[in-house]
Design a protein around this motif. Structure first.
Motif: not given
Length: 891
Positions: A385-408
């Motif tokens: 199933v897809p993410a609904d609109l609200r969850l999609r918005g949270l996920l898009e804003r969550g992109a900034e959480l990914f940093r180089a230190k998380h790669a591994g």
């Protein structure tokens, strides 16, 4: 108040026409000198404002006192391009004064038409204009963008006060649904992807209209954003500045959006100036010219046009994401609520699963850990199933959480592996890419985003192509046939998906040999994801992802030596299954025309023959024996089938005279019967026609002679029969049986009956010596001078390569497609004393890739370096001459 005008403008409309042409020329000069997109918009708008004011001044004194002229649409936004539509609204009072106002408006329009300005117009009262709210969105949207030009300012004020009140007091649903309905219809027509080869710069996803849609959403539902556009400044730029001031966009997002808007406007200006029309499709043939005109420079290894298109895709992605980002809260306003009493299933502490969507717990305001982000995608994929609109918005804003230190981070790797093991891999990865999460989690994949190869063979950017390829593989689950069965039996589909995801990962470091450089990159990514057990298999698939296509389409798959070389690559039989599906998925994702039934058949045949060799664990001489047995079985079957119609001796002699096993595979028993009869006929030539699909098969049976093949090719080319595949056979007694697959050069479909009859007549004349080939081509060249063709892409490879084979010398020829190509190349080979025993002709959408199995006149391989160099030089000379002729025909 009315905008400032140029007091020097003359009143006579003919003189005004001349002045406008001169000013437009000056604006074009400034644009070519580097003026920004906004500056050109303002200059064009001011020029048009001056013309409108001049028209109003042509009226008797006082005629404009009771009406107001307003600019609408792009003209109202102050975002004109050189050939944009000019739309105005004449606002007039109610009652009897309307007739006089309409008369004044008509006089203005006639003046403008006499001056050569094509103006779209409407005449409305204030009440009529405001009544459009909730009824006609196109008209209402154009009024949202309106700008007062001249006349009764109080009347304009009355309109704007009424519009603001309608926005304040009305329901926003109508406007929101109308905007998103328009977006959906526009994307459906002009392209839902921001990464098309030939985008519409205004209306495709990521075009200017996406930014305008965000503008309408805010301006049409929130009175605070309904500010007048009186100043000569781009209204969409002003809107972006307002979003920044209101903290809807952060500084980086604002800067990216403004740069995208200016870039798109500047490119659109150049397209209009260059084509002298409202031309908004960034066609393949136009891209290099636009790149050069706006000053794009090469960034080795990328050519200027590739740099330009990369910039376009980055900016289009920004425009598209602006609409997604700012439109999120508007979508939530009109999204149907969950059915009352319908309980969802809680998944962990953060997510709730419904039948049709995954959502986030209402208490969750933002993600704080990137693992939660990937967990959401994993749950969405696992439950399909897809993410609904609200969850999609949270996920898009969550992109900034990914940093180089998380790669591994092993936790992230575990979530990503969950995604690869589901039945919703492609859609999930596509959503992750759109939200900028996939390139943040896999930075090497980020280099594929908007990576563009300027040739018509690759219709999408590298990231889009990759995700489409994964979708192609997944869809095999619902299909029928060999590919479906192979896919179904693949034991670890996550290895397949990982290989497709990473097959082009080396391209940003150089397209040439990317299958080699990509191996180490892919291995490093897999190790970070803790997929150590997949490294060897994925590395093999990345390294060999081009080999199956090259072998199937450019080599004689019935040659034991070809099968030995290809089968010898596989350390385990099951890797052939992975490579077969990957090759199909990759090819079918290049563009909409690459995957055809006959390519399907060629690839399937190579797979089946190789699979049998690998299952039997055959090597070396055992493969030769396998081939010999199979050919004898096939020949025996044909002899038995035809024995009642011809003496066995004739059938056996015919088949023994053509030792190449591909002959028996390519032709049916009925066709072979016809070949034997025609070969024994005293007539010097026989021509057979068939139409098995949307092309025509032409089989020519004749006695071999110098230049025979080149003459056949010449006749086909001169009759506008485009050869896209050919198989050449020579019987040991000198009978040639050459089959050509052709399409009409203009329609790309099968040949008409009259054309087939003309081809047969010309072939007979050529064989009998009654038709001169040079004369035939001179007539043909004159005809094609009147048929300009689109220029070939600059990235098309031109080369001549030699490859070793135990029995033949294989000559591979790479070149741009050209009228009569095969004729000229085979003629050049004949003049050099090269005999062609088998040919694999592959006219791709971006050029020629032909392979010739050859020997010299004495039946020996061509091994001497000097002889090879002479052949190479002559063939390159021929290819370059064809290119010069093509250029002469198109200039």
């Amino acid at each position: 108040m009315s905008p400032p005008v140029d007091e020097s403008l003359q009143i006579d409309p003919r003189a005004l026409r001349s002045q406008l042409q001169a000013r437009k020329g000056e604006i074009a000069g400034s644009h070519r000198a580097g003026a920004g997109g906004f500056a050109t918009c303002v200059a064009l708008t001011r020029m048009m404002d001056d013309a409108l004011v001049a028209a109003c001044r042509s009226l008797p004194h006082g005629a404009m006192n009771s009406i107001a002229l307003l600019a609408l649409g792009g003209y109202g936004r102050c975002e004109l391009s050189p050939h944009s539509d000019i739309d105005i609204m004449v606002l007039c009072p109610k009652g009897g004064a309307r007739d006089a106002a309409a008369e004044a408006a008509t006089a203005v329009l006639h003046y403008l038409w006499d001056a050569g300005i094509d103006v779209g117009h409407s005449v409305r009262t204030v009440d009529e204009a405001i009544a459009l709210c909730g009824v006609t969105f196109d008209s209402w949207a154009s009024m949202l963008e309106s700008r007062f030009l001249f006349g009764d300012a109080a009347l304009a004020d009355e309109l704007y006060d009424g519009m603001r009140g309608a926005i304040r007091d009305g329901s926003p649903r109508w406007c929101i649904e109308a905007v998103f309905g328009d977006v959906a219809a526009r994307h459906e027509r002009f392209g839902t992807s921001v990464k098309l080869l030939e985008p519409n710069i205004k209306k495709s996803a990521g075009g200017l209209r996406d930014m305008h849609a965000a503008f309408w959403l805010h301006r049409g539902t929130d009175p605070a954003y309904f500010t007048r556009c009186d100043a000569l400044e781009c209204a969409t730029k002003h809107f972006l500045d307002r979003l920044r001031a209101d903290a809807v966009l952060d500084p980086a997002e604002h800067e990216a959006a403004v740069r995208a808007l200016e870039f798109l406007l500047r490119v659109r200006h150049e397209m209009h100036f260059r084509r002298e029309s409202q031309h908004d499709t960034l066609e393949y043939a136009l891209q290099s010219d636009v790149a050069e005109a706006i000053g794009i420079r090469a960034a080795p290894p990328l050519e200027p046009v590739e740099v330009f298109m990369h910039q376009y895709y980055v900016h289009a992605r920004t425009a598209h994401r602006l609409l997604q980002r700012t439109g999120q809260r508007f979508r939530e306003l009109v999204e149907p609520p969950r059915a009352q009493g319908r309980a969802g299933t809680r998944l962990g502490t953060a997510f709730i699963l419904y039948e049709d969507a995954l959502t986030a717990d209402g208490a969750l305001a933002a993600f704080t850990d990137p693992v939660q982000v990937l967990e959401a995608y994993a749950l969405s994929a696992e439950h399909e199933v897809p993410a609904d609109l609200r969850l999609r918005g949270l996920l898009e804003r969550g992109a900034e959480l990914f940093r180089a230190k998380h790669a591994g981070d092993s936790r992230l790797g575990a979530q990503f592996r969950r995604i690869l093991r589901t039945h919703r891999v492609a859609a999930t990865l596509h959503e992750m890419n759109d939200a900028d999460i996939l390139p943040r989690y896999i930075p090497e994949f980020g280099a594929l985003v908007a990576f563009f190869q300027h040739n018509v063979y690759h219709y999408y950017t590298a990231d889009e192509h990759t995700l489409i390829a994964i979708a192609n593989a997944e869809r095999l689950r619902e299909k029928q046939g060999v590919l479906h069965e192979v896919f179904r039996n693949i034991p670890r589909k996550e290895i397949l998906y990982a290989a497709i995801l990473l097959h082009d990962i080396g391209k940003p470091r150089g397209v040439a040999d990317h299958e080699v450089t990509g191996v180490a990159i892919a291995a490093e990514i897999l190790r970070r994801m803790e997929m150590e057990d997949a490294v060897a298999d994925v590395s093999f698939l990345v390294r060999n992802h081009l080999v199956m296509e090259q072998t199937a389409f450019r080599r004689n798959v019935h040659d034991p030596d070809t099968l030995k070389e290809f089968a010898g690559r596989f350390p385990r039989p099951e890797l052939l299954d992975y490579l077969y599906v990957l090759t199909y998925a990759d090819l079918a994702a290049l563009n909409t025309t690459v995957w055809t039934d006959w390519k399907d058949a060629m690839l399937r045949e190579l797979y089946q023959r190789t699979a049998e060799v690998l299952r039997r664990n055959l090597r070396g001489a055992a493969i030769d024996e396998f081939h010999r047995e199979r050919r004898e079985e096939a020949a025996g079957s044909v002899v038995e089938a035809l024995a009642g119609q011809l003496p066995r001796e004739r059938i056996e002699a015919h088949l023994d005279g053509i030792p190449d096993a591909s002959y028996l595979a390519l032709f049916s028993e009925e066709e072979i019967l016809e070949h034997i009869r025609k070969a024994d006929d005293p007539q010097p030539l026989a021509v057979l026609f068939a139409r098995p699909a949307a092309y025509t098969e032409i089989t020519v049976i004749a006695r071999d002679a110098p230049f025979a093949l080149s003459k056949f090719c010449a006749v086909l080319a001169a009759n506008d029969a485009n050869i896209f595949d050919a198989n050449i056979f020579t019987r040991d007694d000198g009978i040639v049986i050459d089959r050509f697959r052709v399409t009409d050069a203009a329609t790309r479909g099968e040949l008409e009956q009259a054309r087939c009859e003309k081809i047969e007549a010309d072939l007979r004349k050529v064989v009998e010596g009654g038709l001169d080939i040079d004369h035939l081509f001179r007539e043909h060249a004159r005809k094609w001078k009147r048929r300009p063709k689109a220029p070939a892409g600059g990235a098309i490879r031109t080369d001549v390569r030699f490859e070793e084979n135990p029995r033949f010398t294989i000559i591979d020829v790479y070149a741009p497609d050209a009228v009569g190509f095969l004729y000229r190349v085979t003629e050049a080979m004949s003049r050099l004393g090269v005999d062609i025993y088998f040919a694999k002709i592959a006219t791709r959408v971006d050029g020629i890739v032909d392979a010739f199995y050859t020997l010299d006149r004495n039946g020996r391989q061509i091994t001497a370096p000097a002889a090879r160099e002479a052949i190479r030089e002559k063939l390159l000379e021929t290819i370059n001459a064809l290119a010069r002729e093509r250029l002469a025909r198109t200039t």
